[in-house]
Design a protein around this motif. Structure first.
Motif, mmCIF file in Angstrom:
data_model
loop_
_atom_site.group_PDB
_atom_site.id
_atom_site.type_symbol
_atom_site.label_atom_id
_atom_site.label_comp_id
_atom_site.label_asym_id
_atom_site.label_seq_id
_atom_site.Cartn_x
_atom_site.Cartn_y
_atom_site.Cartn_z
ATOM 1 N N LYS A 45 51.168 46.517 52.024
ATOM 2 C CA LYS A 45 52.059 45.996 51.072
ATOM 3 C C LYS A 45 53.209 44.857 51.552
ATOM 4 N N ALA A 46 54.070 45.152 52.637
ATOM 5 C CA ALA A 46 54.416 44.782 53.290
ATOM 6 C C ALA A 46 53.859 43.236 53.761
ATOM 7 N N SER A 47 53.031 42.996 54.140
ATOM 8 C CA SER A 47 51.640 42.465 54.921
ATOM 9 C C SER A 47 52.078 41.150 53.591
ATOM 10 N N GLN A 48 52.510 40.948 52.394
ATOM 11 C CA GLN A 48 52.601 40.194 51.361
ATOM 12 C C GLN A 48 54.173 39.203 52.394
ATOM 13 N N LEU A 49 54.966 40.010 52.883
ATOM 14 C CA LEU A 49 56.292 39.336 53.753
ATOM 15 C C LEU A 49 56.168 37.930 54.638
ATOM 16 N N HIS A 50 54.144 37.959 55.223
ATOM 17 C CA HIS A 50 54.059 36.415 55.499
ATOM 18 C C HIS A 50 53.699 35.987 54.638
ATOM 19 N N TYR A 51 53.762 35.765 53.473
ATOM 20 C CA TYR A 51 53.819 34.873 52.626
ATOM 21 C C TYR A 51 55.001 34.700 51.905
ATOM 22 N N LEU A 52 55.580 35.584 51.704
ATOM 23 C CA LEU A 52 57.060 35.358 50.578
ATOM 24 C C LEU A 52 57.962 34.411 52.151
ATOM 25 N N VAL A 53 57.819 35.231 52.807
ATOM 26 C CA VAL A 53 59.019 34.320 54.185
ATOM 27 C C VAL A 53 58.228 32.692 53.863
ATOM 28 N N GLY A 54 57.380 32.273 54.231
ATOM 29 C CA GLY A 54 56.562 31.200 54.434
ATOM 30 C C GLY A 54 57.134 30.588 53.410
ATOM 31 N N ILE A 55 57.243 31.252 52.769
ATOM 32 C CA ILE A 55 58.292 30.000 51.184
ATOM 33 C C ILE A 55 58.924 29.616 51.794
ATOM 34 N N SER A 56 60.057 30.049 52.122
ATOM 35 C CA SER A 56 61.036 29.543 52.374
ATOM 36 C C SER A 56 60.583 28.197 54.015
ATOM 37 N N ALA A 57 59.679 28.057 54.224
ATOM 38 C CA ALA A 57 59.313 27.092 55.292
ATOM 39 C C ALA A 57 58.853 25.778 54.772
ATOM 40 N N PRO A 110 45.805 14.611 60.563
ATOM 41 C CA PRO A 110 46.585 14.925 59.220
ATOM 42 C C PRO A 110 46.393 16.569 59.165
ATOM 43 N N PHE A 111 46.999 17.123 58.270
ATOM 44 C CA PHE A 111 46.706 18.199 57.890
ATOM 45 C C PHE A 111 47.035 17.925 56.460
ATOM 46 N N ILE A 112 46.719 19.448 55.716
ATOM 47 C CA ILE A 112 46.716 19.795 54.105
ATOM 48 C C ILE A 112 46.855 20.474 53.662
ATOM 49 N N ASN A 113 47.129 21.635 54.748
ATOM 50 C CA ASN A 113 47.154 22.713 54.244
ATOM 51 C C ASN A 113 47.711 23.476 55.436
ATOM 52 N N TYR A 114 48.879 24.605 55.246
ATOM 53 C CA TYR A 114 49.601 25.464 56.758
ATOM 54 C C TYR A 114 49.072 27.074 55.940
ATOM 55 N N GLN A 115 49.936 27.783 56.673
ATOM 56 C CA GLN A 115 49.856 29.310 57.012
ATOM 57 C C GLN A 115 50.986 29.660 58.383
ATOM 58 N N LEU A 116 51.900 30.711 57.537
ATOM 59 C CA LEU A 116 53.250 30.926 58.022
ATOM 60 C C LEU A 116 52.673 32.396 58.588
ATOM 61 N N ASP A 117 52.878 32.568 59.229
ATOM 62 C CA ASP A 117 52.718 34.648 60.015
ATOM 63 C C ASP A 117 54.387 34.607 60.376
ATOM 64 N N ILE A 118 54.080 36.072 60.035
ATOM 65 C CA ILE A 118 55.248 36.939 61.069
ATOM 66 C C ILE A 118 54.843 37.444 62.245
ATOM 67 N N ILE A 119 54.811 37.428 63.586
ATOM 68 C CA ILE A 119 54.339 37.967 64.322
ATOM 69 C C ILE A 119 55.383 38.972 64.406
ATOM 70 N N ASN A 120 56.501 38.937 65.071
ATOM 71 C CA ASN A 120 57.646 40.213 64.438
ATOM 72 C C ASN A 120 59.135 39.725 64.130
ATOM 73 N N THR A 121 59.372 40.460 63.843
ATOM 74 C CA THR A 121 60.929 40.142 63.661
ATOM 75 C C THR A 121 62.355 41.732 64.018
ATOM 76 N N ASP A 122 63.479 41.766 63.252
ATOM 77 C CA ASP A 122 64.177 42.233 63.274
ATOM 78 C C ASP A 122 65.508 42.401 62.663
ATOM 79 N N ILE A 123 65.331 42.992 61.866
ATOM 80 C CA ILE A 123 67.029 43.048 60.852
ATOM 81 C C ILE A 123 68.303 43.163 62.052
ATOM 82 N N THR A 124 68.316 43.795 62.757
ATOM 83 C CA THR A 124 69.447 44.122 63.166
ATOM 84 C C THR A 124 69.381 43.131 64.412
ATOM 85 N N ASP A 125 68.296 42.872 64.431
ATOM 86 C CA ASP A 125 68.243 41.162 66.418
ATOM 87 C C ASP A 125 67.611 39.879 65.552
ATOM 88 N N ILE A 126 68.235 38.899 65.497
ATOM 89 C CA ILE A 126 67.941 37.547 65.086
ATOM 90 C C ILE A 126 66.946 37.262 66.425
#
Length: 167
Positions: free
Chosen positions: A61-73, A97-113
């Motif tokens: 279910k963590a795959s939802q993070l792509h969308y949830l984090v993408g909202i911040s962009a 020109p663009f009409i849509n975008y999609q953000l995906d998280i390649i990787n991240t670490d809560i201890t290391d930006i």
């Protein structure tokens, strides 16, 4: 592809800590902060995971993070006013020109930006493909079936792909 096929282009780029453009830096920082907030709802208190890939392996279910984090962009993407400025036409005057975008998280670490890395894919509206000229797509925003087209040319390049075709 046939003369006058309808296509949609996709352009993807990645943003990480080495970003030099101000826009990229803001997107980098805000998506990381959003990830820190959102990952908590998917991370286990008993067996917490630091990286996105570990979390995804543990909780699909963590795959939802792509969308949830993408909202911040969203606000940053709106600033572009429908133009992907990284892909200019052959004259350097108009942009993809663009009409849509999609953000995906390649990787991240809560201890290391510094390990935070995202990809953003921009999708064009439907365009008329008129052929290739010297490694450039000859395109028109006019998708009617007429015989006259105002055209522009975009170089074939890495991270630029045809993602939809209608012949």
């Amino acid at each position: 592809m046939n003369y006058k096929s309808k296509i949609r282009l996709a352009y993807r780029f990645e943003i990480d800590q080495s970003a030099t453009l101000t826009w990229d830096k803001y997107v980098f920082e805000d998506t990381y902060q959003e990830y820190l907030l959102q990952h908590q709802q998917f991370n286990s208190k008993e067996n917490p995971k630091n990286t996105f890939r570990e979390l995804l392996a543990e909780n699909e279910k963590a795959s939802q993070l792509h969308y949830l984090v993408g909202i911040s962009a969203n606000n940053y993407v709106q600033q572009l006013k429908g133009n992907c400025y990284r892909v200019a036409d052959a004259l350097g005057k108009n942009f993809l020109p663009f009409i849509n975008y999609q953000l995906d998280i390649i990787n991240t670490d809560i201890t290391d930006i510094s390990k935070h890395k995202i990809g953003i894919t921009f999708y064009s509206p439907l365009l008329t493909y008129l052929g290739m000229v010297n490694d450039h797509f000859l395109l028109s925003k006019n998708t009617d079936d007429g015989n006259e087209f105002e055209t522009f040319m975009i170089a074939a390049q890495n991270q630029l792909s045809i993602c939809y075709l209608k012949e």
